[in-house]
Design a protein around this motif. Sequence first.
Motif, PDB file in Angstrom:
ATOM      1  N   HIS A  57       2.206  26.344   7.837  1.00 14.38           N
ATOM      2  CA  HIS A  57       1.005  27.052   7.377  1.00 14.38           C
ATOM      3  C   HIS A  57      -0.008  27.244   8.501  1.00 14.38           C
ATOM      4  O   HIS A  57      -0.757  28.215   8.513  1.00 14.38           O
ATOM      5  CB  HIS A  57       0.342  26.298   6.223  1.00 14.38           C
ATOM      6  CG  HIS A  57       1.130  26.335   4.967  1.00 14.38           C
ATOM      7  ND1 HIS A  57       1.617  25.198   4.390  1.00 14.38           N
ATOM      8  CD2 HIS A  57       1.534  27.371   4.191  1.00 14.38           C
ATOM      9  CE1 HIS A  57       2.295  25.530   3.306  1.00 14.38           C
ATOM     10  NE2 HIS A  57       2.261  26.830   3.161  1.00 14.38           N
ATOM     11  N   GLU A  58      -0.034  26.305   9.419  1.00 12.62           N
ATOM     12  CA  GLU A  58      -1.027  26.291  10.489  1.00 12.62           C
ATOM     13  C   GLU A  58      -0.696  27.260  11.633  1.00 12.62           C
ATOM     14  O   GLU A  58      -1.608  27.746  12.312  1.00 12.62           O
ATOM     15  CB  GLU A  58      -1.123  24.861  11.027  1.00 12.62           C
ATOM     16  CG  GLU A  58      -2.166  24.635  12.068  1.00 12.62           C
ATOM     17  CD  GLU A  58      -2.175  23.200  12.547  1.00 12.62           C
ATOM     18  OE1 GLU A  58      -3.262  22.599  12.530  1.00 12.62           O
ATOM     19  OE2 GLU A  58      -1.105  22.668  12.939  1.00 12.62           O
ATOM     20  N   ASN A  63      -1.939  31.013  16.210  1.00  9.99           N
ATOM     21  CA  ASN A  63      -1.681  32.300  16.872  1.00  9.99           C
ATOM     22  C   ASN A  63      -2.969  33.116  16.962  1.00  9.99           C
ATOM     23  O   ASN A  63      -3.280  33.674  18.015  1.00  9.99           O
ATOM     24  CB  ASN A  63      -0.618  33.099  16.117  1.00  9.99           C
ATOM     25  CG  ASN A  63       0.777  32.549  16.281  1.00  9.99           C
ATOM     26  OD1 ASN A  63       1.085  31.847  17.246  1.00  9.99           O
ATOM     27  ND2 ASN A  63       1.645  32.856  15.330  1.00  9.99           N
ATOM     28  N   ALA A  64      -3.711  33.185  15.858  1.00 11.64           N
ATOM     29  CA  ALA A  64      -4.976  33.934  15.841  1.00 11.64           C
ATOM     30  C   ALA A  64      -5.977  33.310  16.807  1.00 11.64           C
ATOM     31  O   ALA A  64      -6.690  34.021  17.525  1.00 11.64           O
ATOM     32  CB  ALA A  64      -5.551  33.973  14.425  1.00 11.64           C
ATOM     33  N   LEU A  65      -6.029  31.991  16.841  1.00 12.70           N
ATOM     34  CA  LEU A  65      -6.943  31.305  17.752  1.00 12.70           C
ATOM     35  C   LEU A  65      -6.593  31.640  19.199  1.00 12.70           C
ATOM     36  O   LEU A  65      -7.478  31.981  19.991  1.00 12.70           O
ATOM     37  CB  LEU A  65      -6.885  29.792  17.527  1.00 12.70           C
ATOM     38  CG  LEU A  65      -7.743  28.951  18.465  1.00 12.70           C
ATOM     39  CD1 LEU A  65      -9.226  29.263  18.278  1.00 12.70           C
ATOM     40  CD2 LEU A  65      -7.465  27.463  18.252  1.00 12.70           C
ATOM     41  N   GLU A  66      -5.320  31.567  19.555  1.00 10.90           N
ATOM     42  CA  GLU A  66      -4.900  31.867  20.930  1.00 10.90           C
ATOM     43  C   GLU A  66      -5.300  33.293  21.311  1.00 10.90           C
ATOM     44  O   GLU A  66      -5.814  33.521  22.407  1.00 10.90           O
ATOM     45  CB  GLU A  66      -3.385  31.668  21.084  1.00 10.90           C
ATOM     46  CG  GLU A  66      -2.825  32.110  22.421  1.00 10.90           C
ATOM     47  CD  GLU A  66      -3.358  31.347  23.625  1.00 10.90           C
ATOM     48  OE1 GLU A  66      -3.169  31.841  24.758  1.00 10.90           O
ATOM     49  OE2 GLU A  66      -3.956  30.270  23.477  1.00 10.90           O
ATOM     50  N   ARG A  67      -5.090  34.246  20.418  1.00  7.09           N
ATOM     51  CA  ARG A  67      -5.484  35.643  20.712  1.00  7.09           C
ATOM     52  C   ARG A  67      -6.984  35.739  20.945  1.00  7.09           C
ATOM     53  O   ARG A  67      -7.438  36.445  21.840  1.00  7.09           O
ATOM     54  CB  ARG A  67      -5.045  36.563  19.578  1.00  7.09           C
ATOM     55  CG  ARG A  67      -3.543  36.837  19.551  1.00  7.09           C
ATOM     56  CD  ARG A  67      -3.175  37.946  18.580  1.00  7.09           C
ATOM     57  NE  ARG A  67      -3.517  37.648  17.202  1.00  7.09           N
ATOM     58  CZ  ARG A  67      -2.724  37.013  16.342  1.00  7.09           C
ATOM     59  NH1 ARG A  67      -1.528  36.596  16.713  1.00  7.09           N
ATOM     60  NH2 ARG A  67      -3.112  36.802  15.101  1.00  7.09           N
ATOM     61  N   SER A  68      -7.769  35.023  20.157  1.00  8.61           N
ATOM     62  CA  SER A  68      -9.225  35.106  20.278  1.00  8.61           C
ATOM     63  C   SER A  68      -9.758  34.392  21.521  1.00  8.61           C
ATOM     64  O   SER A  68     -10.872  34.662  21.955  1.00  8.61           O
ATOM     65  CB  SER A  68      -9.903  34.549  19.025  1.00  8.61           C
ATOM     66  OG  SER A  68      -9.848  33.138  18.989  1.00  8.61           O
ATOM     67  N   THR A 140      -7.697  25.252  10.854  1.00  8.32           N
ATOM     68  CA  THR A 140      -7.869  26.704  10.798  1.00  8.32           C
ATOM     69  C   THR A 140      -8.398  27.188  12.150  1.00  8.32           C
ATOM     70  O   THR A 140      -8.985  26.414  12.909  1.00  8.32           O
ATOM     71  CB  THR A 140      -8.866  27.119   9.708  1.00  8.32           C
ATOM     72  OG1 THR A 140     -10.167  26.618  10.060  1.00  8.32           O
ATOM     73  CG2 THR A 140      -8.450  26.598   8.336  1.00  8.32           C
ATOM     74  N   ALA A 141      -8.205  28.473  12.416  1.00 13.76           N
ATOM     75  CA  ALA A 141      -8.714  29.056  13.663  1.00 13.76           C
ATOM     76  C   ALA A 141     -10.232  28.902  13.723  1.00 13.76           C
ATOM     77  O   ALA A 141     -10.782  28.513  14.762  1.00 13.76           O
ATOM     78  CB  ALA A 141      -8.303  30.519  13.777  1.00 13.76           C
ATOM     79  N   ASP A 142     -10.926  29.204  12.630  1.00 15.20           N
ATOM     80  CA  ASP A 142     -12.390  29.093  12.618  1.00 15.20           C
ATOM     81  C   ASP A 142     -12.849  27.663  12.849  1.00 15.20           C
ATOM     82  O   ASP A 142     -13.779  27.410  13.614  1.00 15.20           O
ATOM     83  CB  ASP A 142     -12.964  29.619  11.290  1.00 15.20           C
ATOM     84  CG  ASP A 142     -12.877  31.135  11.169  1.00 15.20           C
ATOM     85  OD1 ASP A 142     -12.741  31.822  12.217  1.00 15.20           O
ATOM     86  OD2 ASP A 142     -12.941  31.633  10.030  1.00 15.20           O
ATOM     87  N   GLY A 143     -12.201  26.715  12.182  1.00 19.12           N
ATOM     88  CA  GLY A 143     -12.568  25.314  12.348  1.00 19.12           C
ATOM     89  C   GLY A 143     -12.343  24.836  13.775  1.00 19.12           C
ATOM     90  O   GLY A 143     -13.179  24.123  14.337  1.00 19.12           O
ATOM     91  N   LEU A 148     -14.272  23.401  19.184  1.00 16.20           N
ATOM     92  CA  LEU A 148     -14.226  23.687  20.603  1.00 16.20           C
ATOM     93  C   LEU A 148     -15.630  24.002  21.130  1.00 16.20           C
ATOM     94  O   LEU A 148     -16.032  23.497  22.174  1.00 16.20           O
ATOM     95  CB  LEU A 148     -13.278  24.856  20.889  1.00 16.20           C
ATOM     96  CG  LEU A 148     -13.178  25.321  22.337  1.00 16.20           C
ATOM     97  CD1 LEU A 148     -12.695  24.205  23.245  1.00 16.20           C
ATOM     98  CD2 LEU A 148     -12.251  26.526  22.427  1.00 16.20           C
ATOM     99  N   ALA A 149     -16.387  24.793  20.379  1.00 20.81           N
ATOM    100  CA  ALA A 149     -17.763  25.117  20.788  1.00 20.81           C
ATOM    101  C   ALA A 149     -18.610  23.856  20.864  1.00 20.81           C
ATOM    102  O   ALA A 149     -19.392  23.675  21.806  1.00 20.81           O
ATOM    103  CB  ALA A 149     -18.371  26.133  19.820  1.00 20.81           C
ATOM    104  N   ALA A 150     -18.471  22.975  19.890  1.00 25.18           N
ATOM    105  CA  ALA A 150     -19.229  21.726  19.873  1.00 25.18           C
ATOM    106  C   ALA A 150     -18.827  20.846  21.063  1.00 25.18           C
ATOM    107  O   ALA A 150     -19.702  20.236  21.708  1.00 25.18           O
ATOM    108  CB  ALA A 150     -19.008  20.972  18.561  1.00 25.18           C
ATOM    109  N   ALA A 151     -17.539  20.792  21.370  1.00 22.13           N
ATOM    110  CA  ALA A 151     -17.075  19.985  22.508  1.00 22.13           C
ATOM    111  C   ALA A 151     -17.609  20.554  23.811  1.00 22.13           C
ATOM    112  O   ALA A 151     -18.026  19.804  24.697  1.00 22.13           O
ATOM    113  CB  ALA A 151     -15.542  19.940  22.523  1.00 22.13           C
TER     114      ALA A 151
END
Length: 155
Positions: A57-58, A63-68, A140-143, A148-151
């Motif tokens: 499911h993940e 994949n979407a996260l890597e593209r973004s 999730t990609a958003d999560g 990542l932004a917080a880190a």
Amino acid sequence: MARVIRWVMAGLGALLLAACGADVGLDQHGRKVTAASLEGQWLIINYWAQWCGPCRHEIPELNALERSLQGSGAQVLGVNFDGLQGEALSKASAEMGIEFRVLASDPAPRYSLPPSQVLPVTYIVAPDGRVHAQLAGEQTADGLREKLAAARQAQ
């Protein structure tokens, strides 16, 4: 005696530096993954297995996260939990629909990743190699973008 100790220390330092620059191994396509291609990057390292339902499911989220993340100084890397190699890794990655790079060699020793008792598990690793997060379970990609932004802000 002091001179011998200095020589030994210099030799050990050179060995450590050489190991840091060593190649990471191959990816699921048999291409070399160089240490230089990972240096200075935030890494989202995800462990998955074919038999793991949440992993399946993940994968589209990763994949979407890597593209973004293209051109952002961060990338997604996969690691097969079962240690598949060569053609078996390539076939499993394709079957799972994985579009991001999957490492044939486990990077846990390189980044001192703590062991996990669950799958999937995802690690966020800073450019200096420090682990910022160990995330158990489906992400999730958003999560992951938020974490990542917080880190990045915390560094």
